[in-house]
Design a protein around this motif. Sequence first.
Motif, PDB file in Angstrom:
ATOM      1  N   THR A  96      48.575  33.642  52.508  1.00 29.20           N
ATOM      2  CA  THR A  96      47.601  33.624  51.415  1.00 29.20           C
ATOM      3  C   THR A  96      46.616  34.783  51.571  1.00 29.20           C
ATOM      4  O   THR A  96      46.283  35.464  50.603  1.00 29.20           O
ATOM      5  CB  THR A  96      46.837  32.276  51.401  1.00 29.20           C
ATOM      6  N   PHE A  97      46.174  35.000  52.811  1.00 33.68           N
ATOM      7  CA  PHE A  97      45.239  36.087  53.081  1.00 33.68           C
ATOM      8  C   PHE A  97      45.866  37.437  52.743  1.00 33.68           C
ATOM      9  O   PHE A  97      45.225  38.298  52.140  1.00 33.68           O
ATOM     10  CB  PHE A  97      44.791  36.049  54.553  1.00 33.68           C
ATOM     11  N   LYS A  98      47.147  37.639  53.120  1.00 31.50           N
ATOM     12  CA  LYS A  98      47.831  38.899  52.837  1.00 31.50           C
ATOM     13  C   LYS A  98      47.959  39.122  51.332  1.00 31.50           C
ATOM     14  O   LYS A  98      47.775  40.226  50.839  1.00 31.50           O
ATOM     15  CB  LYS A  98      49.208  38.935  53.503  1.00 31.50           C
ATOM     16  N   LYS A 136      44.583  40.050  50.050  1.00 35.10           N
ATOM     17  CA  LYS A 136      44.297  41.413  50.471  1.00 35.10           C
ATOM     18  C   LYS A 136      45.079  42.410  49.615  1.00 35.10           C
ATOM     19  O   LYS A 136      44.541  43.417  49.151  1.00 35.10           O
ATOM     20  CB  LYS A 136      44.664  41.560  51.946  1.00 35.10           C
ATOM     21  N   ARG A 137      46.369  42.123  49.353  1.00 30.35           N
ATOM     22  CA  ARG A 137      47.202  42.992  48.529  1.00 30.35           C
ATOM     23  C   ARG A 137      46.642  43.085  47.111  1.00 30.35           C
ATOM     24  O   ARG A 137      46.595  44.169  46.519  1.00 30.35           O
ATOM     25  CB  ARG A 137      48.642  42.458  48.509  1.00 30.35           C
ATOM     26  N   THR A 138      46.200  41.974  46.555  1.00 33.15           N
ATOM     27  CA  THR A 138      45.627  41.954  45.207  1.00 33.15           C
ATOM     28  C   THR A 138      44.383  42.832  45.153  1.00 33.15           C
ATOM     29  O   THR A 138      44.211  43.626  44.223  1.00 33.15           O
ATOM     30  CB  THR A 138      45.263  40.507  44.796  1.00 33.15           C
ATOM     31  N   ILE A 188      43.589  45.304  47.166  1.00 30.94           N
ATOM     32  CA  ILE A 188      43.982  46.706  47.350  1.00 30.94           C
ATOM     33  C   ILE A 188      44.554  47.260  46.055  1.00 30.94           C
ATOM     34  O   ILE A 188      44.230  48.376  45.646  1.00 30.94           O
ATOM     35  CB  ILE A 188      44.980  46.845  48.523  1.00 30.94           C
ATOM     36  N   ASN A 189      45.404  46.471  45.376  1.00 35.28           N
ATOM     37  CA  ASN A 189      45.976  46.920  44.103  1.00 35.28           C
ATOM     38  C   ASN A 189      44.876  47.156  43.054  1.00 35.28           C
ATOM     39  O   ASN A 189      44.932  48.110  42.284  1.00 35.28           O
ATOM     40  CB  ASN A 189      47.010  45.920  43.594  1.00 35.28           C
ATOM     41  N   LYS A 190      43.879  46.263  43.036  1.00 38.32           N
ATOM     42  CA  LYS A 190      42.760  46.457  42.105  1.00 38.32           C
ATOM     43  C   LYS A 190      42.009  47.736  42.432  1.00 38.32           C
ATOM     44  O   LYS A 190      41.645  48.492  41.533  1.00 38.32           O
ATOM     45  CB  LYS A 190      41.806  45.256  42.144  1.00 38.32           C
ATOM     46  N   LEU A 191      41.785  47.966  43.716  1.00 38.15           N
ATOM     47  CA  LEU A 191      41.088  49.177  44.145  1.00 38.15           C
ATOM     48  C   LEU A 191      41.880  50.425  43.763  1.00 38.15           C
ATOM     49  O   LEU A 191      41.319  51.402  43.259  1.00 38.15           O
ATOM     50  CB  LEU A 191      40.847  49.133  45.655  1.00 38.15           C
ATOM     51  N   ILE A 192      43.179  50.391  43.965  1.00 41.60           N
ATOM     52  CA  ILE A 192      44.038  51.527  43.588  1.00 41.60           C
ATOM     53  C   ILE A 192      43.962  51.760  42.079  1.00 41.60           C
ATOM     54  O   ILE A 192      43.868  52.892  41.611  1.00 41.60           O
ATOM     55  CB  ILE A 192      45.494  51.300  44.059  1.00 41.60           C
ATOM     56  N   GLY A 193      43.965  50.682  41.303  1.00 39.28           N
ATOM     57  CA  GLY A 193      43.846  50.797  39.846  1.00 39.28           C
ATOM     58  C   GLY A 193      42.525  51.420  39.429  1.00 39.28           C
ATOM     59  O   GLY A 193      42.472  52.285  38.548  1.00 39.28           O
ATOM     60  N   ILE A 194      41.445  51.000  40.076  1.00 37.88           N
ATOM     61  CA  ILE A 194      40.121  51.563  39.759  1.00 37.88           C
ATOM     62  C   ILE A 194      40.078  53.046  40.106  1.00 37.88           C
ATOM     63  O   ILE A 194      39.558  53.858  39.330  1.00 37.88           O
ATOM     64  CB  ILE A 194      39.020  50.776  40.516  1.00 37.88           C
TER      65      ILE A 194
END
Length: 190
Positions: free
Chosen positions: A37-39, A42-44, A46-52
């Motif tokens: 769940t933590f991973k 964390k992936r979500t 990171i993906n949001k950060l990459i999108g921003i």
Amino acid sequence: MNNNNQMNIKSRLLKLIKYIEHRNIKTKEQILKLMVTFKKYKRTKINKLIGILAEFENYKKRIEKNQKIIRENAKKNLLLELLSLAEDFNRCFNSNKDKNLHIFKEGIKIINRKLWNLLKKEGIKKINSKKGDVFNTDIHEAVSIQTIKKPELKGKILNIIESGYSLNKKIIKYTKVIVGKVGKEIKPNE
């Protein structure tokens, strides 16, 4: 591994242990489920950060493109006005100067007025300096210093060589001047 990384890892492990103890997680399956769940979490993130970051890069590119278009249009408009002046000069010089000297002079005066109006429209202003003004390094450039006899002219403008100009209140060309300096008068035969 440096001390900061080791401290960071220890801190995370302690937080995880406290979380496990607080939630009363005892089985290996529960711990693995928590880690998965933590991973995902964390992936979500990171993906949001990459999108921003991608959106920000696109925004920067759009701004740069718009600024380039604005600069090109401003340059084009200025050049069109200068071309108009150049054509006026051609017409003036191609007229019969010998027979119509008065008309030739009037044409030059009109072109001069149009040129100064164009410069004024673009934000150019002449720096108002005159003989007798105090020399000011913010707007003047001394091209020569002349020895004078009158102490009241010390540090004052004796002559203006070239006018200075500002563009939108920023100096782009300093007024070139001759400045007075009191000096000992040299008498012949001394």
